[in-house]
Motif scaffolding. Sequence first.
Motif, PDB file in Angstrom:
ATOM      1  N   ILE A  22       0.836  -1.209   0.000  1.00  0.00           N
ATOM      2  CA  ILE A  22       0.000   0.000   0.000  1.00  0.00           C
ATOM      3  C   ILE A  22       0.869   1.257   0.000  1.00  0.00           C
ATOM      4  CG2 ILE A  22      -1.845   1.238   1.245  1.00  0.00           C
ATOM      5  CD1 ILE A  22      -2.619  -1.379   2.589  1.00  0.00           C
ATOM      6  N   LYS A  23       0.426   2.265  -0.796  1.00  0.00           N
ATOM      7  CA  LYS A  23       1.067   3.586  -0.802  1.00  0.00           C
ATOM      8  C   LYS A  23       0.088   4.614  -0.250  1.00  0.00           C
ATOM      9  CE  LYS A  23       4.183   3.065  -4.642  1.00  0.00           C
ATOM     10  NZ  LYS A  23       4.987   3.674  -5.625  1.00  0.00           N
ATOM     11  N   PRO A  24       0.607   5.673   0.384  1.00  0.00           N
ATOM     12  CA  PRO A  24      -0.303   6.690   0.946  1.00  0.00           C
ATOM     13  C   PRO A  24      -1.258   7.277  -0.100  1.00  0.00           C
ATOM     14  CG  PRO A  24       1.920   7.045   1.743  1.00  0.00           C
ATOM     15  CD  PRO A  24       2.005   5.963   0.720  1.00  0.00           C
ATOM     16  N   ARG A  25      -0.778   7.417  -1.360  1.00  0.00           N
ATOM     17  CA  ARG A  25      -1.671   8.077  -2.322  1.00  0.00           C
ATOM     18  C   ARG A  25      -2.860   7.198  -2.715  1.00  0.00           C
ATOM     19  NH1 ARG A  25       2.638   7.142  -6.515  1.00  0.00           N
ATOM     20  NH2 ARG A  25       1.708   5.723  -8.034  1.00  0.00           N
ATOM     21  N   TRP A  26      -2.857   5.954  -2.288  1.00  0.00           N
ATOM     22  CA  TRP A  26      -4.002   5.077  -2.575  1.00  0.00           C
ATOM     23  C   TRP A  26      -5.065   5.115  -1.464  1.00  0.00           C
ATOM     24  CZ3 TRP A  26      -0.219   0.450  -3.761  1.00  0.00           C
ATOM     25  CH2 TRP A  26       0.474   0.746  -4.952  1.00  0.00           C
ATOM     26  N   PHE A  27      -4.719   5.737  -0.326  1.00  0.00           N
ATOM     27  CA  PHE A  27      -5.670   5.752   0.810  1.00  0.00           C
ATOM     28  C   PHE A  27      -7.036   6.283   0.393  1.00  0.00           C
ATOM     29  CE2 PHE A  27      -2.065   6.697   4.117  1.00  0.00           C
ATOM     30  CZ  PHE A  27      -1.639   5.385   4.030  1.00  0.00           C
ATOM     31  N   LYS A  28      -6.998   7.319  -0.439  1.00  0.00           N
ATOM     32  CA  LYS A  28      -8.254   8.043  -0.715  1.00  0.00           C
ATOM     33  C   LYS A  28      -9.002   7.495  -1.932  1.00  0.00           C
ATOM     34  CE  LYS A  28      -7.848  12.308   1.753  1.00  0.00           C
ATOM     35  NZ  LYS A  28      -6.581  12.203   2.498  1.00  0.00           N
ATOM     36  N   ILE A  44       1.105   4.371  10.168  1.00  0.00           N
ATOM     37  CA  ILE A  44       2.395   3.660  10.085  1.00  0.00           C
ATOM     38  C   ILE A  44       2.972   3.827   8.681  1.00  0.00           C
ATOM     39  CG2 ILE A  44       3.562   1.414  10.220  1.00  0.00           C
ATOM     40  CD1 ILE A  44       1.491   0.588  12.306  1.00  0.00           C
ATOM     41  N   ILE A  45       2.103   3.673   7.666  1.00  0.00           N
ATOM     42  CA  ILE A  45       2.590   3.792   6.289  1.00  0.00           C
ATOM     43  C   ILE A  45       3.087   5.216   6.029  1.00  0.00           C
ATOM     44  CG2 ILE A  45       1.874   3.783   3.858  1.00  0.00           C
ATOM     45  CD1 ILE A  45       0.005   1.444   4.563  1.00  0.00           C
ATOM     46  N   ASP A  46       2.303   6.183   6.461  1.00  0.00           N
ATOM     47  CA  ASP A  46       2.595   7.577   6.144  1.00  0.00           C
ATOM     48  C   ASP A  46       3.745   8.136   6.964  1.00  0.00           C
ATOM     49  OD1 ASP A  46       2.019   9.662   4.555  1.00  0.00           O
ATOM     50  OD2 ASP A  46       0.393  10.470   5.787  1.00  0.00           O
ATOM     51  N   LYS A  47       3.781   7.798   8.247  1.00  0.00           N
ATOM     52  CA  LYS A  47       4.678   8.504   9.153  1.00  0.00           C
ATOM     53  C   LYS A  47       5.890   7.714   9.608  1.00  0.00           C
ATOM     54  CE  LYS A  47       1.837  12.091   9.863  1.00  0.00           C
ATOM     55  NZ  LYS A  47       2.153  13.384   9.251  1.00  0.00           N
ATOM     56  N   SER A  48       5.941   6.430   9.305  1.00  0.00           N
ATOM     57  CA  SER A  48       7.085   5.672   9.815  1.00  0.00           C
ATOM     58  C   SER A  48       7.857   5.021   8.666  1.00  0.00           C
ATOM     59  CB  SER A  48       6.622   4.596  10.802  1.00  0.00           C
ATOM     60  OG  SER A  48       6.267   3.428  10.106  1.00  0.00           O
ATOM     61  N   LEU A  49       8.993   4.484   9.020  1.00  0.00           N
ATOM     62  CA  LEU A  49       9.826   3.804   8.021  1.00  0.00           C
ATOM     63  C   LEU A  49       9.528   2.308   7.940  1.00  0.00           C
ATOM     64  CD1 LEU A  49      13.255   5.452   8.797  1.00  0.00           C
ATOM     65  CD2 LEU A  49      12.012   5.641   6.670  1.00  0.00           C
ATOM     66  N   ALA A  50       8.588   1.844   8.767  1.00  0.00           N
ATOM     67  CA  ALA A  50       8.305   0.399   8.785  1.00  0.00           C
ATOM     68  C   ALA A  50       8.029  -0.083   7.367  1.00  0.00           C
ATOM     69  CB  ALA A  50       7.107   0.123   9.670  1.00  0.00           C
TER      70      ALA A  50
END
Length: 785
Positions: free
Chosen positions: A372-378, A664-670
């Motif tokens: 998952i990528k952040p730009r797919w959240f929406k 976690i996806i947006d704000k961390s390096l995990a």
Amino acid sequence: MSLKKKMLSEKTRQMLLTEIFHEHMPMIEDLPPVRTIHQDLEKFDPTKIVRVYMEEADLPLETAEYYTNRILFELRDLHLKGKLKYITTRMMRELMCVIAIKEGDFSTRDKLTVVGMPVNDVERQFFGYDFDNSNQIPCEEFIHKTKGDVIDEQYSLLKLYNFDTPFGNPAYSHLNKDIYIHDRDYPARPFCYQHSARFIFRNGLRIDGTGQYANVSRAPKRLDVAIRHICEFLGAASRNWNGGQSFRNLFWELGPFIRDEMKRSQDTKEIWGIPVPVGVIQAAQMLRFEPNHIFVGRGSQAAFSSISNFAHPPKYLTEDADVVLPGGKVVKGDYSEYREEVLLFWLAYLHESTKGDANGGMFHWMKDDVAIKPRWFKDPELKEYVFDPLMRYITKFGGPYIHNVKHVGDDEVACTSCCSLILETDSPDDFELAKQGVLGMGALQCGSFNLPRLAYMANGDDQRVFELIRERLDLIKEAMLAKYHFMGKVLNAGVSPFLTQPLLRGIDERPYFDLDSQSVLLSFCGLNEFVAAHMGQEIHESKEAHNYGMRMLMYIMDYSKELTEQTGINFAIWRQPGETMPGKFAQDDWHKFRSQAVVQGDPTSGSAYYSNFTHCNVNAGIDVFKKIKNEAPFHGLTRSNLLHIWLGEQDPNPDSIWSLTKKIIDKSLASYFAFTKEITVCNKCHSTHSGVVAQCGCGAGPSELVVQSRITGYYSTVGTVEAILKWRSGKHKTGQKDAHWQPSKFAEFNERVSNAWGERFTKIDPEPEIEHSTKRKEELEEVLV
Ligand SMILES: [Zn+2]
């Protein structure tokens, strides 16, 4: 060797008989005949012993004849005449080893010894199971495998890895728990591999690799057949590799088949309010069940496997990709054109996953991982068809790994395999193969080292730590090279036709499995305990301790790059998920270093263990955000890592899980993370409960209830509730024996479930703040210098 063989010519043989062994001849005449392995009876001939010493143990003629002479004296003293009907070659070999041992020549003994197990152990195995690996089911095939394992493991340690190097002897260092050579039971197989389903859709299915020994299927035409072929291929791959097998972006590659099925299947059924064709649901069900039912390889193991799917297909599938249609026809195209169909399949698959099997039990294989990528959240469709159903699945069963591809370019080609391993390639040739759907990537072998021990040995001396790390990695490199050369011989011998089948029949005859492009994997356990022993603080206890851990991982990674340059083989650092090694290392260190050793668990009951890779101590008592803050930065250095989030015994709200997932996806390096919850399965009525429960509605009690959870890698059986309760009350020390007993694993589970993470998660803030940096490796390096 050939020169030495020639030395024992007929002339030499006669010379030995007439000059050296002459005085024994009357005794030899009286000896019973020798029964060979082919069950023939032959006259005793001492020159055959000389030849074995020379050919198999590389001894010079003089030493071989000296040892043989000693054997003849032993035989004379035994007065065998009339006592035995025949002497077996096995007995002669035992005697040859005894003479070598008496001479202090242990190398000759190692070369001549017969591997196997005592008759008594063979018999015992028929009536009991030895569960070291909870992925196997009890059955006769499993018992058979445990015996085969003994022989191959002994071969690995006696021969394959038994050689001296400037950095030590790999086999000895393994036995001494300095390093760990994984999968010694399968010396002639590569470790893990990522396949592309289009390889099967283009070539058809040759389950033996050739079509000479088994029936051949043409390229599949229907969705259900495509899925059957994938699962059967998975079974074959499990017989030819020893580790995890995965398919990447399988759902996208199924797109044309799903479209075809939707044209045929008019009937629909509603899933979460959305009508889905019945044929698609049926196919999703097959893919969910089949890998869990094909207990075909490795002593009856389900297909040890994973599917990794990107929520949106990457470039190699969208730009001028080879789209394989039902029946094997290939057209240039873009798999994202099948999005509507793929999303319906995804929905059906996640629905089946959440429903569970006929008993409501969770599916273990294939293990799912979703990128998952952040730009797919929406994206509202992804939310409806993938993310929301995924969160329901996680809430019910813990389930998949989530792969954070925030920093991954769309043009990435990589192996994202079973155990949160990520291998990347930037070769244009690989990109081309990925577009064609025939790129296979994987790892040949894995070696780990005991990191905490280095702190005990270095006694606070930083420079010594670095030296020791280099020595260990150099030694593992030698072991890995031995495996590489051995595997080359296996492939050349033609005994692995499945591996050597062509990439594209009639078009590209290069072998499917290319030895030279395989990576080897390096790992360690207990970074946390290493830092605690060296600095006096665990990684979550201070910034300095955490930074020291980061610097150490960076050093290990940099040295692995040097090894890559030295050898031309890619040495990759990854999180080894094995549960046995951390227990063996910690327990041995406690014996050898006592008060100096920093171990988790209870070494007095044999349950000591080290924390997995760069993870925090499960007993640290820190909340989920502090855990993320501590662990995720390590993912910035090597993406082959996994962040566990323990849900404890509760059923959390899917919206909370989605909210945390996005953060976690947006704000961390995990790079990889997984939610784990404890599940209790009732052996009596087969129902499944959230958390650890001591009583089932059907009346079953603690001895009939079995807990499943994830310790470091996959979901597996931890033990009965009875055993867990005994452990907690301290009664485990008195010879506790449970069906799935593995003390270190058990201790880790118990310590983890009794700390605060689970409880705190249920009180989670819907919009949690994760404050730490999202800096990538390059930036981290600047911070740490
Ligand atoms: Zn029950």
